[in-house]
Design a protein around this motif. Structure first.
Motif, PDB file in Angstrom:
ATOM      1  N   PHE A 126       4.797   0.417   5.688  1.00 34.60           N
ATOM      2  CA  PHE A 126       3.948   0.645   4.900  1.00 34.60           C
ATOM      3  C   PHE A 126       4.458   2.238   4.851  1.00 34.60           C
ATOM      4  N   VAL A 127       5.587   2.959   6.219  1.00 32.81           N
ATOM      5  CA  VAL A 127       6.598   3.763   5.921  1.00 32.81           C
ATOM      6  C   VAL A 127       7.689   4.130   4.590  1.00 32.81           C
ATOM      7  N   GLY A 128       7.557   2.164   5.082  1.00 32.32           N
ATOM      8  CA  GLY A 128       9.607   2.110   4.031  1.00 32.32           C
ATOM      9  C   GLY A 128       8.599   1.425   2.724  1.00 32.32           C
ATOM     10  N   GLY A 129       7.403   1.629   2.594  1.00 28.75           N
ATOM     11  CA  GLY A 129       6.839   1.590   0.884  1.00 28.75           C
ATOM     12  C   GLY A 129       6.723   3.012   0.660  1.00 28.75           C
ATOM     13  N   LEU A 130       6.495   3.756   1.289  1.00 28.74           N
ATOM     14  CA  LEU A 130       6.181   4.912   0.948  1.00 28.74           C
ATOM     15  C   LEU A 130       7.504   5.556   0.309  1.00 28.74           C
ATOM     16  N   VAL A 131       8.200   5.322   0.701  1.00 26.77           N
ATOM     17  CA  VAL A 131       9.806   5.790   0.229  1.00 26.77           C
ATOM     18  C   VAL A 131      10.962   5.380   0.003  1.00 26.77           C
TER      19      VAL A 131
ATOM     20  N   GLY B 194       4.985  -2.230  15.114  1.00 29.69           N
ATOM     21  CA  GLY B 194       5.222  -1.483  14.710  1.00 29.69           C
ATOM     22  C   GLY B 194       6.687  -1.723  12.997  1.00 29.69           C
ATOM     23  N   MET B 195       6.795  -2.700  12.793  1.00 32.79           N
ATOM     24  CA  MET B 195       6.812  -3.691  11.916  1.00 32.79           C
ATOM     25  C   MET B 195       5.579  -3.286  11.106  1.00 32.79           C
TER      26      MET B 195
ATOM     27  N   ILE C 240       0.898  -1.252   0.217  1.00 28.88           N
ATOM     28  CA  ILE C 240      -0.262   0.133  -0.066  1.00 28.88           C
ATOM     29  C   ILE C 240       1.098   1.441   0.228  1.00 28.88           C
ATOM     30  N   GLY C 241       1.649   1.216   0.554  1.00 28.50           N
ATOM     31  CA  GLY C 241       3.280   2.337   1.213  1.00 28.50           C
ATOM     32  C   GLY C 241       3.928   2.273  -0.576  1.00 28.50           C
TER      33      GLY C 241
ATOM     34  N   PHE D 230      14.669   2.296   6.879  1.00 27.69           N
ATOM     35  CA  PHE D 230      14.118   1.579   6.887  1.00 27.69           C
ATOM     36  C   PHE D 230      14.846  -0.181   7.066  1.00 27.69           C
ATOM     37  N   TRP D 231      16.354  -0.318   6.642  1.00 31.04           N
ATOM     38  CA  TRP D 231      16.081  -1.514   6.498  1.00 31.04           C
ATOM     39  C   TRP D 231      17.921  -2.035   7.992  1.00 31.04           C
TER      40      TRP D 231
END
Length: 404
Positions: A107-112, A101-102, A58-59, A90-91
């Motif tokens: 989701f945030v990692g997917g955004l960027v 939290g993961m 989704i991110g 993220f990684w």
């Protein structure tokens, strides 16, 4: 092969193809590393791993067009600084997070996520101006994707199983950092010189029926591919032939690459809708024909031959329909369509397998693809009467003769 020689002789194209091949390797390894970290590192099941990857998906789908607009407005390098730093962070930190939290971090990692696919398609459109050669360029790009998917996930599994999930996540952070630096240094063009000062075209003027049609085909093609891969795995497992999974997937990838080579060599190709219909219809009988792993591989060859051509054709048409000043956003929307197609295809096929049989998984994947092809066709027809370009209609080849 004259088309390929002429295309690869263009300034900057060879370097771009090599760069994008290596840039995609971390991208293809990421889902496997994330899944195995949740299962092995956090001790959760595959359902939990699927939830994490869904959040990342989704991110990615939300972030791709946003990052494309950043490129359109401010250029490639500012966007690369943000996404490379964000994805590396993220990684490096995800391993320390508890499961809830993961999910949020995914989701945030997917955004960027570094939008490697979008960058490659924009650069091809800027460097390869002749539309007859663009087909060859996008075909090579699609074949390169097939090759990276043969290498990246396998490498991820090897590192996770032979070392640890944490080591694989560190390796991904290093690899993504290297990719970001390489892209920043190379700074491939996203617009040709004569496209730099063109006026901005409002979204409502290009995000119309034909563009929506090609986005539907992009998502539909990956819907069929994701469903086919999951169903093939389920079929092999049910018949006790799981050890031949690599051979079956290799046959699929090889057939797709051959189809891509042929697609890139011809001056006129089948329309996108036709390719989508072939991709979808030819997978339906696969589960009924197969009784051993090699028969399954042969049964999946016809649909696989249409795989790379369908994906390549979407890149051609997006490059033709999107105005230069909005090409980043358009290719970002295409990436979102790919991502959402994959996110839908695997669970839909998996549900069909669980409720009925692997043969039903193949049938549902194909029928879903045919339905999406019909939607794309109707979107095309709705605008054709107004004189808009037709989705899937091959662009007229340039009159210049390709040198031997």
């Amino acid at each position: 092969m004259r088309q390929y020689r002429a295309m690869l002789a263009l300034p900057g194209v060879r370097t771009l193809m090599v760069l994008m091949f290596f840039a995609r390797l971390p991208m293809t390894a990421g889902p496997m590393v994330l899944t195995l970290h949740v299962v092995e590192g956090l001790g959760r099941g595959y359902g939990a791993a699927g939830l994490v990857w869904s959040a990342a998906t989704i991110g990615i789908a939300v972030g791709a067009p946003v990052m494309g607009r950043v490129v359109d407005r401010w250029g490639l390098r500012p966007m690369l600084v943000v996404v490379t730093a964000g994805e590396v962070l993220f990684w490096l930190t995800a391993r320390y997070l508890p499961f809830p939290g993961m999910v949020v971090a995914a989701f945030v990692g997917g955004l960027v996520t570094v939008p490697v696919q979008s960058i490659g398609r924009q650069a091809i459109a800027a460097l390869v101006r002749r539309e007859d050669l663009r087909r060859s360029a996008y075909s090579v790009d699609s074949i390169a994707v097939e090759l990276t998917y043969m290498i990246g996930p396998a490498a991820a599994v090897a590192v996770v199983t032979q070392v640890s999930p944490s080591a694989a996540m560190t390796a991904l952070a290093v690899g993504i950092g290297a990719v970001g630096l390489a892209l920043f240094a190379a700074n491939p063009r996203t617009r040709a010189e004569d496209e730099e000062n063109l006026p901005k075209v409002p979204r409502r003027q290009w995000l119309t029926g034909p563009m929506l049609g090609v986005l539907a085909i992009a998502g539909g093609a990956v819907f069929v591919l994701a469903g086919t891969e999951v169903t093939a795995l389920a079929w092999l497992r049910e018949t006790g032939q799981l050890g031949w999974t690599g051979a079956v997937y290799a046959a699929i990838c090889l057939a797709s690459a051959i189809g891509g080579l042929v697609h890139g060599a011809v001056r006129r190709s089948l329309s996108q809708v036709t390719l989508m219909v072939l991709l979808s219809a030819l997978v339906i009988p696969a589960g009924l024909l197969a009784d051993t792993w090699w028969v399954l591989a042969l049964a999946l060859v016809p649909t696989s031959l249409a795989c790379a051509p369908t994906i390549a054709a979407t890149g051609e048409v997006v490059a033709r329909l999107a105005p230069p000043g909005s090409r980043g956003e358009a290719t970002g929307l295409q990436s979102s369509a790919f991502t959402l197609g994959a996110a839908a295809g695997a669970p839909v096929a998996g549900f069909a397998v669980d409720q009925a049989s692997p043969a039903m998984g193949f049938a549902v994947s194909g029928l879903g693809g045919l339905l999406i092809a019909l939607v794309a066709y109707l979107l095309t027809r709705a605008k054709t009467s107004a004189g808009a370009p037709v989705v899937g209609t091959p662009a007229k080849a340039a009159k210049t003769v390709v040198p031997d």
